[in-house]
Design a protein around this motif. Sequence first.
Motif, PDB file in Angstrom:
ATOM      1  N   GLY A 400       0.807  -1.203   0.000  1.00 55.26           N
ATOM      2  CA  GLY A 400       0.000   0.000   0.000  1.00 55.26           C
ATOM      3  C   GLY A 400       0.845   1.258   0.000  1.00 55.26           C
ATOM      4  O   GLY A 400       2.072   1.217   0.139  1.00 55.26           O
ATOM      5  N   ALA A 440      -4.227   0.656  -1.169  1.00 54.32           N
ATOM      6  CA  ALA A 440      -3.499  -0.428  -1.826  1.00 54.32           C
ATOM      7  C   ALA A 440      -3.784  -0.396  -3.322  1.00 54.32           C
ATOM      8  O   ALA A 440      -4.895  -0.743  -3.746  1.00 54.32           O
ATOM      9  CB  ALA A 440      -3.902  -1.774  -1.232  1.00 54.32           C
ATOM     10  N   SER A 443      -5.282  -3.687  -4.788  1.00 57.57           N
ATOM     11  CA  SER A 443      -6.353  -4.361  -4.053  1.00 57.57           C
ATOM     12  C   SER A 443      -7.602  -4.512  -4.907  1.00 57.57           C
ATOM     13  O   SER A 443      -7.726  -3.933  -5.995  1.00 57.57           O
ATOM     14  CB  SER A 443      -6.696  -3.558  -2.793  1.00 57.57           C
ATOM     15  OG  SER A 443      -7.209  -2.290  -3.150  1.00 57.57           O
ATOM     16  N   ASP A 444      -8.553  -5.306  -4.396  1.00 51.88           N
ATOM     17  CA  ASP A 444      -9.835  -5.475  -5.093  1.00 51.88           C
ATOM     18  C   ASP A 444     -10.573  -4.142  -5.184  1.00 51.88           C
ATOM     19  O   ASP A 444     -11.244  -3.855  -6.180  1.00 51.88           O
ATOM     20  CB  ASP A 444     -10.692  -6.519  -4.362  1.00 51.88           C
ATOM     21  CG  ASP A 444     -10.120  -7.925  -4.483  1.00 51.88           C
ATOM     22  OD1 ASP A 444      -9.329  -8.155  -5.423  1.00 51.88           O
ATOM     23  OD2 ASP A 444     -10.448  -8.775  -3.641  1.00 51.88           O
TER      24      ASP A 444
END
Length: 480
Positions: A400, A440, A443-444
């Motif tokens: 991140g 992040a 990330s999703d």
Amino acid sequence: MAGTAEFDEFVMARSRHLLRIAYLLTGDHALAEDLLQTALVKSWSAWKRIHGDPEPYVRQVLLNTYRSWWRRRWNGERPAESLPEQAMAAPQSAVDERDEVWRALGRLSRQQRVVLVLRYFEDLTEAEIAKALDISPGSVKSYAAKGLARLRLDPDLQALPRAVEDAPAGNERLAGVRRRIVAQRRGRLASAAAAVAVFLAGIVGYALGPRGEPEGLAGVPDYYQGYRVTERAQTTFAERSGELTLTPSSLDLAFFPACTHSGYDQQRLQISVWVGGYSLGAVDCATDGLSFEHRITPATETLRSAGVEVGKPITVQFNLDVRYAYTGSSVVIDPSPTPVPSDGVLALLVGEMVGFGEVELPDRPQTLPVLDRPAYASGTSVLITADGPRTATLDWRSGGVRIMARSQTPGVLRVRINGVLVDVKTWWDYEQQTWQSEFAPASDDAKARGLTAQYPDRLTITVEPDQLTGDWWLAVMPAG
């Protein structure tokens, strides 16, 4: 460093050195001891998150506490012509010399004194001091030069102060720190438990408490971090989960989860937020009271996938998760039910983004205090300022990124990574708060926003200011 043994060892081994720093800053034995113990108690709350040598972190907490105390606690005192003579078990000549030193140091400005202590007692570089005080290296040079010039011209300055010889022994200080930790937890958890009792009794509305109340649901104003708080809910660790129902009028939503307990951090306890079977994120529990400093801002696409629609009632769940157990220096998944502190508290705020036309802003001061800028500018961190380019690139490897920002005035900073909006920083007053968050890029949630970042990659950071009428800065760096 997660255990109590490491903390106890640090207090015993290094607190005397830190006390000398506190004494050089305050010039008073009692205030120095109070300052040090307060800093150690604050550091204990974050002990598990400290990696490597903890002394720089504790020193930073001590400095921040000193500066905040000077503004809030000591600002009402009137400066005297000279500092009172210190009661010290030393020859009369030594007392006279030290008194002359304290007179000279006491005539310096607070910032000059801090810089000189860090430079010549701690032997920190200008860059290290700038980072510790969150100011520019140029400001460090200026404070040091002016402070030294005043000391050189001071006719009473004879010698540097000696070490404090009558300070409490390390084991006595450790006992005092432990008493403060226990007292702090009992007090804060008592306030949280009282709020839970009101909630469980069926009181609806969560009216705001006095402005001086710092902890719990009642301590958060109606407008918080650029959002109008529409829902507040709280429950206990014994219940393991709570929920609230809301009908959103916008999909610009933010979730502020928080949890606290009185146990030592032998377990990693988390509060997770769920909507429609989708996990929106989780944050770690604290051991020093409820603090809604963490914000979850799901992408519109994520909320729609979870079934969230404008004008449609939704149920939001927040759960206690016992997901990890510490074994020495390693972390292992613990699938078995684990006892948790019985006095723990879970809480959640939900807010909708608002515009400046909906909030009455405070009057603008006649003179704005100068906004100090940090020295964040390297291949692994970028600093974007009000008077510079609004776009910069960041060498990103993985994990991140941490986004930090500060402003002189009310206004908004919108942060985009590779053209995708990832964060919004908002100020509603002239207090120059520093807001911090993490994102992040792989990330999703990032993918749901349309961001596709993979290593190796260079992230393009773009800042869009709105409503800001003064100086501001925003820094982006690795979160690790």
